[in-house]
Design a protein around this motif. Structure first.
Motif, PDB file in Angstrom:
ATOM      1  N   SER A  35       1.040  -1.131  -0.266  1.00  0.00           N
ATOM      2  CA  SER A  35      -0.028  -0.135   0.419  1.00  0.00           C
ATOM      3  C   SER A  35       0.896   1.134   0.344  1.00  0.00           C
ATOM      4  O   SER A  35       1.780   1.222   1.076  1.00  0.00           O
ATOM      5  N   VAL A  36       0.718   2.305  -1.175  1.00  0.00           N
ATOM      6  CA  VAL A  36       1.921   3.030  -1.934  1.00  0.00           C
ATOM      7  C   VAL A  36       1.523   4.659  -1.070  1.00  0.00           C
ATOM      8  O   VAL A  36       0.151   5.144  -1.622  1.00  0.00           O
ATOM      9  N   HIS A  37       1.343   5.456  -0.598  1.00  0.00           N
ATOM     10  CA  HIS A  37       1.728   6.736  -0.387  1.00  0.00           C
ATOM     11  C   HIS A  37       2.462   7.957  -1.063  1.00  0.00           C
ATOM     12  O   HIS A  37       3.394   7.373  -0.978  1.00  0.00           O
ATOM     13  N   ARG A  55      -5.744   8.985   1.529  1.00  0.00           N
ATOM     14  CA  ARG A  55      -6.176   8.912   2.960  1.00  0.00           C
ATOM     15  C   ARG A  55      -7.968   9.909   2.542  1.00  0.00           C
ATOM     16  O   ARG A  55      -7.357  11.682   2.104  1.00  0.00           O
ATOM     17  N   ILE A  56      -8.378  10.409   2.764  1.00  0.00           N
ATOM     18  CA  ILE A  56     -10.219  10.971   3.075  1.00  0.00           C
ATOM     19  C   ILE A  56     -10.313  11.271   4.276  1.00  0.00           C
ATOM     20  O   ILE A  56     -11.096  10.211   5.129  1.00  0.00           O
ATOM     21  N   ASP A  62      -8.153   6.684   6.427  1.00  0.00           N
ATOM     22  CA  ASP A  62      -6.883   6.963   6.991  1.00  0.00           C
ATOM     23  C   ASP A  62      -5.798   5.456   7.344  1.00  0.00           C
ATOM     24  O   ASP A  62      -5.402   4.909   7.845  1.00  0.00           O
ATOM     25  N   PRO A  63      -5.577   5.387   6.040  1.00  0.00           N
ATOM     26  CA  PRO A  63      -5.471   4.014   5.974  1.00  0.00           C
ATOM     27  C   PRO A  63      -3.817   4.238   6.598  1.00  0.00           C
ATOM     28  O   PRO A  63      -2.979   4.782   5.920  1.00  0.00           O
ATOM     29  N   THR A 101       0.170   5.680   9.025  1.00  0.00           N
ATOM     30  CA  THR A 101      -0.866   5.715   8.503  1.00  0.00           C
ATOM     31  C   THR A 101       0.148   7.391   8.203  1.00  0.00           C
ATOM     32  O   THR A 101       1.011   7.687   8.312  1.00  0.00           O
ATOM     33  N   ALA A 102      -0.851   7.871   6.865  1.00  0.00           N
ATOM     34  CA  ALA A 102      -0.384   8.758   6.220  1.00  0.00           C
ATOM     35  C   ALA A 102       0.296  10.557   7.137  1.00  0.00           C
ATOM     36  O   ALA A 102       1.570  11.433   6.996  1.00  0.00           O
TER      37      ALA A 102
END
Length: 109
Positions: A35-37, A55-56, A62-63, A101-102
């Motif tokens: 899973s890539v930010h 991320r919303i 907030d993955p 998380t982001a």
């Protein structure tokens, strides 16, 4: 438009990084949970086939991310324990030490 890439934003280099990631991760198993930010999740997904959830904040989404694309020219360094997998200055693609998380990774530039 003669030059679609802004020198100020180094989007050409970002696209080159995405291409390098796609080549370097060729044949990866999507079930591995990567899973890539990244600044542009749609382009990243299209070019690499890897998951890059957004991320919303207002929806409480907030993955946790296992990897990140960071702009070192904007002062973003990989979190402690991360491993740099690909680099096209000023962008780097890193494997994070643990799913994060982001909010903990920092804002995207």
């Amino acid at each position: 438009m003669q030059n679609p890439y802004s020198e100020k934003e180094s989007l050409r280099e970002l696209a080159l990084l995405y291409e390098a990631v796609a080549e370097g991760m060729e044949g990866y198993d999507a079930k591995l949970g990567i899973s890539v930010h990244t600044r542009n999740p749609y382009a990243f997904r299209l070019m690499t086939g890897m998951t890059a959830p957004m991320r919303i904040e207002m929806l409480g989404i907030d993955p946790k991310y296992t990897h990140a694309v960071l702009n070192t020219a904007a002062g973003f360094e990989p979190p402690t324990g991360s491993e740099v997998l690909e680099k096209v200055n000023p962008w780097i693609f890193v494997r994070l030490a643990e799913p994060t998380t982001a909010t903990k990774i920092g804002p995207l530039q």
